[in-house]
Write a protein that holds these residues in place. Sequence first.
Motif, PDB file in Angstrom:
ATOM      1  N   VAL A 121      -5.482   9.267   4.674  1.00 48.63           N
ATOM      2  CA  VAL A 121      -6.266   8.246   5.374  1.00 48.63           C
ATOM      3  C   VAL A 121      -5.642   6.879   5.104  1.00 48.63           C
ATOM      4  O   VAL A 121      -5.531   6.450   3.961  1.00 48.63           O
ATOM      5  CB  VAL A 121      -7.746   8.256   4.928  1.00 48.63           C
ATOM      6  N   ARG A 122      -5.225   6.231   6.187  1.00 51.86           N
ATOM      7  CA  ARG A 122      -4.571   4.933   6.062  1.00 51.86           C
ATOM      8  C   ARG A 122      -4.817   4.126   7.341  1.00 51.86           C
ATOM      9  O   ARG A 122      -4.654   4.638   8.439  1.00 51.86           O
ATOM     10  CB  ARG A 122      -3.077   5.118   5.839  1.00 51.86           C
ATOM     11  N   HIS A 123      -5.200   2.872   7.152  1.00 52.73           N
ATOM     12  CA  HIS A 123      -5.346   1.958   8.284  1.00 52.73           C
ATOM     13  C   HIS A 123      -5.030   0.566   7.759  1.00 52.73           C
ATOM     14  O   HIS A 123      -5.869  -0.099   7.146  1.00 52.73           O
ATOM     15  CB  HIS A 123      -6.759   2.026   8.871  1.00 52.73           C
ATOM     16  N   ASP A 124      -3.790   0.119   7.986  1.00 49.42           N
ATOM     17  CA  ASP A 124      -3.299  -1.128   7.404  1.00 49.42           C
ATOM     18  C   ASP A 124      -4.085  -2.355   7.869  1.00 49.42           C
ATOM     19  O   ASP A 124      -4.339  -3.263   7.071  1.00 49.42           O
ATOM     20  CB  ASP A 124      -1.808  -1.300   7.697  1.00 49.42           C
ATOM     21  N   GLU A 125      -4.470  -2.388   9.116  1.00 44.56           N
ATOM     22  CA  GLU A 125      -5.216  -3.543   9.622  1.00 44.56           C
ATOM     23  C   GLU A 125      -6.609  -3.615   8.979  1.00 44.56           C
ATOM     24  O   GLU A 125      -7.077  -4.691   8.604  1.00 44.56           O
ATOM     25  CB  GLU A 125      -5.322  -3.486  11.149  1.00 44.56           C
ATOM     26  N   ALA A 126      -7.270  -2.465   8.838  1.00 38.37           N
ATOM     27  CA  ALA A 126      -8.580  -2.441   8.182  1.00 38.37           C
ATOM     28  C   ALA A 126      -8.435  -2.855   6.717  1.00 38.37           C
ATOM     29  O   ALA A 126      -9.283  -3.576   6.182  1.00 38.37           O
ATOM     30  CB  ALA A 126      -9.200  -1.050   8.288  1.00 38.37           C
ATOM     31  N   ALA A 127      -7.357  -2.428   6.075  1.00 38.64           N
ATOM     32  CA  ALA A 127      -7.106  -2.813   4.678  1.00 38.64           C
ATOM     33  C   ALA A 127      -6.932  -4.325   4.573  1.00 38.64           C
ATOM     34  O   ALA A 127      -7.471  -4.955   3.656  1.00 38.64           O
ATOM     35  CB  ALA A 127      -5.872  -2.093   4.150  1.00 38.64           C
ATOM     36  N   ARG A 128      -6.212  -4.909   5.509  1.00 38.66           N
ATOM     37  CA  ARG A 128      -6.007  -6.358   5.488  1.00 38.66           C
ATOM     38  C   ARG A 128      -7.335  -7.098   5.631  1.00 38.66           C
ATOM     39  O   ARG A 128      -7.612  -8.059   4.911  1.00 38.66           O
ATOM     40  CB  ARG A 128      -5.041  -6.793   6.600  1.00 38.66           C
ATOM     41  N   ARG A 129      -8.184  -6.612   6.548  1.00 38.94           N
ATOM     42  CA  ARG A 129      -9.497  -7.252   6.736  1.00 38.94           C
ATOM     43  C   ARG A 129     -10.337  -7.171   5.455  1.00 38.94           C
ATOM     44  O   ARG A 129     -10.991  -8.137   5.066  1.00 38.94           O
ATOM     45  CB  ARG A 129     -10.246  -6.607   7.909  1.00 38.94           C
ATOM     46  N   ALA A 130     -10.304  -6.013   4.804  1.00 40.08           N
ATOM     47  CA  ALA A 130     -11.069  -5.845   3.567  1.00 40.08           C
ATOM     48  C   ALA A 130     -10.516  -6.748   2.464  1.00 40.08           C
ATOM     49  O   ALA A 130     -11.282  -7.408   1.751  1.00 40.08           O
ATOM     50  CB  ALA A 130     -11.037  -4.386   3.124  1.00 40.08           C
ATOM     51  N   GLU A 131      -9.213  -6.802   2.346  1.00 41.22           N
ATOM     52  CA  GLU A 131      -8.602  -7.647   1.311  1.00 41.22           C
ATOM     53  C   GLU A 131      -8.867  -9.122   1.571  1.00 41.22           C
ATOM     54  O   GLU A 131      -9.084  -9.890   0.628  1.00 41.22           O
ATOM     55  CB  GLU A 131      -7.103  -7.358   1.216  1.00 41.22           C
TER      56      GLU A 131
ATOM     57  N   ALA B  79     -11.503 -10.238   2.654  1.00 41.52           N
ATOM     58  CA  ALA B  79     -12.893 -10.444   2.214  1.00 41.52           C
ATOM     59  C   ALA B  79     -13.026 -10.311   0.695  1.00 41.52           C
ATOM     60  O   ALA B  79     -14.131 -10.354   0.162  1.00 41.52           O
ATOM     61  CB  ALA B  79     -13.813  -9.446   2.913  1.00 41.52           C
ATOM     62  N   GLY B  80     -11.893 -10.117  -0.001  1.00 42.54           N
ATOM     63  CA  GLY B  80     -11.910 -10.036  -1.458  1.00 42.54           C
ATOM     64  C   GLY B  80     -12.121  -8.651  -2.034  1.00 42.54           C
ATOM     65  O   GLY B  80     -12.434  -8.501  -3.216  1.00 42.54           O
ATOM     66  N   ILE B  81     -11.941  -7.630  -1.214  1.00 38.94           N
ATOM     67  CA  ILE B  81     -12.146  -6.248  -1.652  1.00 38.94           C
ATOM     68  C   ILE B  81     -10.788  -5.620  -1.964  1.00 38.94           C
ATOM     69  O   ILE B  81      -9.844  -5.740  -1.177  1.00 38.94           O
ATOM     70  CB  ILE B  81     -12.857  -5.425  -0.558  1.00 38.94           C
ATOM     71  N   LYS B  82     -10.693  -4.935  -3.099  1.00 35.53           N
ATOM     72  CA  LYS B  82      -9.480  -4.183  -3.419  1.00 35.53           C
ATOM     73  C   LYS B  82      -9.439  -2.946  -2.532  1.00 35.53           C
ATOM     74  O   LYS B  82     -10.477  -2.362  -2.215  1.00 35.53           O
ATOM     75  CB  LYS B  82      -9.478  -3.751  -4.884  1.00 35.53           C
ATOM     76  N   VAL B  83      -8.227  -2.534  -2.153  1.00 36.08           N
ATOM     77  CA  VAL B  83      -8.076  -1.378  -1.269  1.00 36.08           C
ATOM     78  C   VAL B  83      -7.041  -0.415  -1.840  1.00 36.08           C
ATOM     79  O   VAL B  83      -5.999  -0.832  -2.340  1.00 36.08           O
ATOM     80  CB  VAL B  83      -7.643  -1.818   0.149  1.00 36.08           C
ATOM     81  N   VAL B  84      -7.359   0.872  -1.742  1.00 41.68           N
ATOM     82  CA  VAL B  84      -6.410   1.947  -2.052  1.00 41.68           C
ATOM     83  C   VAL B  84      -6.431   2.877  -0.856  1.00 41.68           C
ATOM     84  O   VAL B  84      -7.499   3.225  -0.351  1.00 41.68           O
ATOM     85  CB  VAL B  84      -6.820   2.720  -3.330  1.00 41.68           C
ATOM     86  N   MET B  85      -5.239   3.265  -0.389  1.00 40.32           N
ATOM     87  CA  MET B  85      -5.156   4.181   0.757  1.00 40.32           C
ATOM     88  C   MET B  85      -4.271   5.374   0.408  1.00 40.32           C
ATOM     89  O   MET B  85      -3.344   5.259  -0.389  1.00 40.32           O
ATOM     90  CB  MET B  85      -4.577   3.462   1.983  1.00 40.32           C
ATOM     91  N   ASN B  86      -4.569   6.496   1.049  1.00 37.43           N
ATOM     92  CA  ASN B  86      -3.768   7.708   0.934  1.00 37.43           C
ATOM     93  C   ASN B  86      -3.642   8.172  -0.515  1.00 37.43           C
ATOM     94  O   ASN B  86      -2.586   8.624  -0.951  1.00 37.43           O
ATOM     95  CB  ASN B  86      -2.382   7.508   1.556  1.00 37.43           C
ATOM     96  N   ARG B  87      -4.723   8.058  -1.263  1.00 41.22           N
ATOM     97  CA  ARG B  87      -4.774   8.519  -2.651  1.00 41.22           C
ATOM     98  C   ARG B  87      -6.131   9.169  -2.897  1.00 41.22           C
ATOM     99  O   ARG B  87      -7.090   8.906  -2.180  1.00 41.22           O
ATOM    100  CB  ARG B  87      -4.607   7.375  -3.647  1.00 41.22           C
ATOM    101  N   CYS B  88      -6.203   9.976  -3.936  1.00 40.86           N
ATOM    102  CA  CYS B  88      -7.453  10.632  -4.317  1.00 40.86           C
ATOM    103  C   CYS B  88      -7.842  10.180  -5.721  1.00 40.86           C
ATOM    104  O   CYS B  88      -7.033  10.291  -6.643  1.00 40.86           O
ATOM    105  CB  CYS B  88      -7.278  12.143  -4.292  1.00 40.86           C
ATOM    106  N   PRO B  89      -9.074   9.678  -5.905  1.00 39.98           N
ATOM    107  CA  PRO B  89      -9.456   9.240  -7.242  1.00 39.98           C
ATOM    108  C   PRO B  89      -9.474  10.374  -8.265  1.00 39.98           C
ATOM    109  O   PRO B  89      -9.196  10.165  -9.434  1.00 39.98           O
ATOM    110  CB  PRO B  89     -10.856   8.638  -7.055  1.00 39.98           C
ATOM    111  N   LYS B  90      -9.765  11.582  -7.821  1.00 37.60           N
ATOM    112  CA  LYS B  90      -9.747  12.745  -8.728  1.00 37.60           C
ATOM    113  C   LYS B  90      -8.334  12.971  -9.249  1.00 37.60           C
ATOM    114  O   LYS B  90      -8.115  13.147 -10.454  1.00 37.60           O
ATOM    115  CB  LYS B  90     -10.257  13.988  -8.008  1.00 37.60           C
TER     116      LYS B  90
ATOM    117  N   HIS C 132       0.803  -1.220   0.000  1.00 43.11           N
ATOM    118  CA  HIS C 132       0.000   0.000   0.000  1.00 43.11           C
ATOM    119  C   HIS C 132       0.836   1.269   0.000  1.00 43.11           C
ATOM    120  O   HIS C 132       0.298   2.370   0.116  1.00 43.11           O
ATOM    121  CB  HIS C 132      -0.984  -0.007   1.173  1.00 43.11           C
ATOM    122  N   ASP C 133       2.142   1.118  -0.145  1.00 46.71           N
ATOM    123  CA  ASP C 133       3.006   2.286  -0.289  1.00 46.71           C
ATOM    124  C   ASP C 133       3.218   2.645  -1.747  1.00 46.71           C
ATOM    125  O   ASP C 133       3.654   3.743  -2.063  1.00 46.71           O
ATOM    126  CB  ASP C 133       4.361   2.039   0.380  1.00 46.71           C
ATOM    127  N   ASP C 134       2.938   1.690  -2.647  1.00 42.63           N
ATOM    128  CA  ASP C 134       3.226   1.908  -4.062  1.00 42.63           C
ATOM    129  C   ASP C 134       2.260   1.099  -4.921  1.00 42.63           C
ATOM    130  O   ASP C 134       2.409  -0.113  -5.043  1.00 42.63           O
ATOM    131  CB  ASP C 134       4.674   1.503  -4.362  1.00 42.63           C
TER     132      ASP C 134
END
Length: 176
Positions: free
Chosen positions: A111-121, A123-134, A3-5
Amino acid sequence: MNHDDYSDAYIKGILDEVNTVAMIGASANTVRPSYFVLKYLLSKGYDVWPINPGQAGKEILGQTAYGSLDALPDTPDMADIFRNSEAAAQIVDQILEGGKLPKVIWMQLTVRHDEAARRAEDAGIKVVMNRCPKIEYGRLSGEIGWAGVNSKTLSSKRPTLKSGFQHRGLTGKTRG
């Protein structure tokens, strides 16, 4: 997932496959970043569902605001979180417990929470942190370069302009 790159292909794939976005923490205040991102994503053809308990039932940029994820009319393709990191972890847990899983959970800049990202992943969910879709959309489409910003993307390909407000899509497909 590192999630750093994120690779450009990973981000582009997400922005291409997503059609509906639940924007958690959307604001009706025209000077807030979430307002700008909501307006931008709408202009690119995404269906954006603002989530803000204080605005529930009202409209933000012509979109009905909802009080919670549970109040949405359907499961969004992406949950875009405009809350702090601790709140983001709670939102991820709400999503996982609710059973209506989006394809992507996107946490905004800072916004970053590595443990929450791991839980989501898990469950099969892709995660992006500390980025803006715009910002990512503008960078990957080359549009951000129109304002003189170095997108670190070179291309001799002419941009494909669509009717109406001129913008360049990441794919040739029309949303909706």
